[in-house]
Write a protein that holds these residues in place. Structure first.
Motif, PDB file in Angstrom:
ATOM      1  N   VAL A  15      -9.534   6.524  -6.145  1.00 48.81           N
ATOM      2  CA  VAL A  15      -8.532   6.135  -7.144  1.00 48.81           C
ATOM      3  C   VAL A  15      -9.200   5.409  -8.309  1.00 48.81           C
ATOM      4  CG1 VAL A  15      -6.515   4.657  -7.558  1.00 48.81           C
ATOM      5  CG2 VAL A  15      -6.621   6.075  -5.496  1.00 48.81           C
ATOM      6  N   ARG A  68       0.816  -1.210   0.000  1.00 51.74           N
ATOM      7  CA  ARG A  68       0.000   0.000   0.000  1.00 51.74           C
ATOM      8  C   ARG A  68       0.846   1.255   0.000  1.00 51.74           C
ATOM      9  NH1 ARG A  68      -0.705   1.801   5.147  1.00 51.74           N
ATOM     10  NH2 ARG A  68      -0.400   0.336   6.824  1.00 51.74           N
ATOM     11  N   GLY A  82      -4.415   8.278  -3.088  1.00 43.92           N
ATOM     12  CA  GLY A  82      -3.063   7.751  -2.910  1.00 43.92           C
ATOM     13  C   GLY A  82      -2.605   7.818  -1.463  1.00 43.92           C
ATOM     14  N   GLY A 107       0.092   3.518  -3.112  1.00 47.93           N
ATOM     15  CA  GLY A 107      -0.413   4.838  -2.746  1.00 47.93           C
ATOM     16  C   GLY A 107       0.607   5.933  -2.946  1.00 47.93           C
ATOM     17  N   LEU A 142       0.818   6.909  -6.620  1.00 46.30           N
ATOM     18  CA  LEU A 142      -0.360   7.686  -7.003  1.00 46.30           C
ATOM     19  C   LEU A 142      -0.284   9.107  -6.452  1.00 46.30           C
ATOM     20  CD1 LEU A 142      -3.139   5.006  -6.467  1.00 46.30           C
ATOM     21  CD2 LEU A 142      -2.045   5.671  -8.608  1.00 46.30           C
ATOM     22  N   ALA A 143       0.130   9.244  -5.213  1.00 49.96           N
ATOM     23  CA  ALA A 143       0.284  10.578  -4.619  1.00 49.96           C
ATOM     24  C   ALA A 143       1.342  11.374  -5.372  1.00 49.96           C
ATOM     25  CB  ALA A 143       0.631  10.464  -3.137  1.00 49.96           C
ATOM     26  N   LEU A 191      -7.142  11.979  -6.741  1.00 45.24           N
ATOM     27  CA  LEU A 191      -6.027  11.031  -6.852  1.00 45.24           C
ATOM     28  C   LEU A 191      -5.070  11.192  -5.671  1.00 45.24           C
ATOM     29  CD1 LEU A 191      -4.613   8.825  -8.522  1.00 45.24           C
ATOM     30  CD2 LEU A 191      -3.379  10.658  -9.700  1.00 45.24           C
TER      31      LEU A 191
END
Length: 154
Positions: free
Chosen positions: A104, A40, A88, A44, A47-48, A84
């Motif tokens: 997401v 994760r 994230g 994550g 994505l962040a 997003l």
């Protein structure tokens, strides 16, 4: 009279019942395990990072979205990028995991066919690049759906 006989019917029923009991006894996903935490954080975190990069280059990102025909890009790009970022960080920190994973998933469902519409491109090199981005986003969508499912159990 059954073709299989009464004993076979009872045996099948017993097997089905035993299978149900085994499935019900399965432990929920181990969200506290080191491998899950790493998964994760990686998912994550990437994505962040993508969201922060979009915010840093907001004018360029909005321009690209406008060139793809995205509606009200000056408003929608920051909003969807914010979702997003929220998603994230939520997945990485495992805070509001269902909401984060849902954000997401919504991001990828919404932007992928608009921004990476490889099927409309004639130039073979650009078409291939957009197909790669499209497939990458589908893989990320799959990850978001998996985290959404695990978040339901947590």
């Amino acid at each position: 009279m059954s073709l299989l006989g009464d004993d076979s019917t009872e045996s099948v029923a017993e097997t089905v019942q035993e299978t149900r009991e085994v499935v019900q006894e399965e432990a929920p996903p181990k969200t506290g395990s080191t491998s899950f935490k790493l998964a994760r954080l990686l998912f994550g975190g990437v994505l962040a990072f993508m969201a922060v990069d979009n915010f840093r280059n907001l004018e360029e990102t909005v321009g690209y979205a406008e060139s793809k025909g995205a509606p009200m890009a000056e408003t929608t790009v920051p909003a969807i990028t914010g979702s997003l970022l929220f998603g994230g960080l939520g997945i990485a920190l495992w805070k509001l995991p269902r909401l984060a994973a849902g954000a997401v998933a919504t991001f990828f469902v919404g932007i992928t066919p608009v921004m990476h519409d490889f099927w409309t491109i004639d130039d073979e090199e650009q078409k291939q690049q957009q197909m790669i981005h499209f497939l990458k986003n589908l893989a990320l969508l799959g990850g978001a759906l998996a985290f959404l499912r695990v978040g339901e159990d947590d």
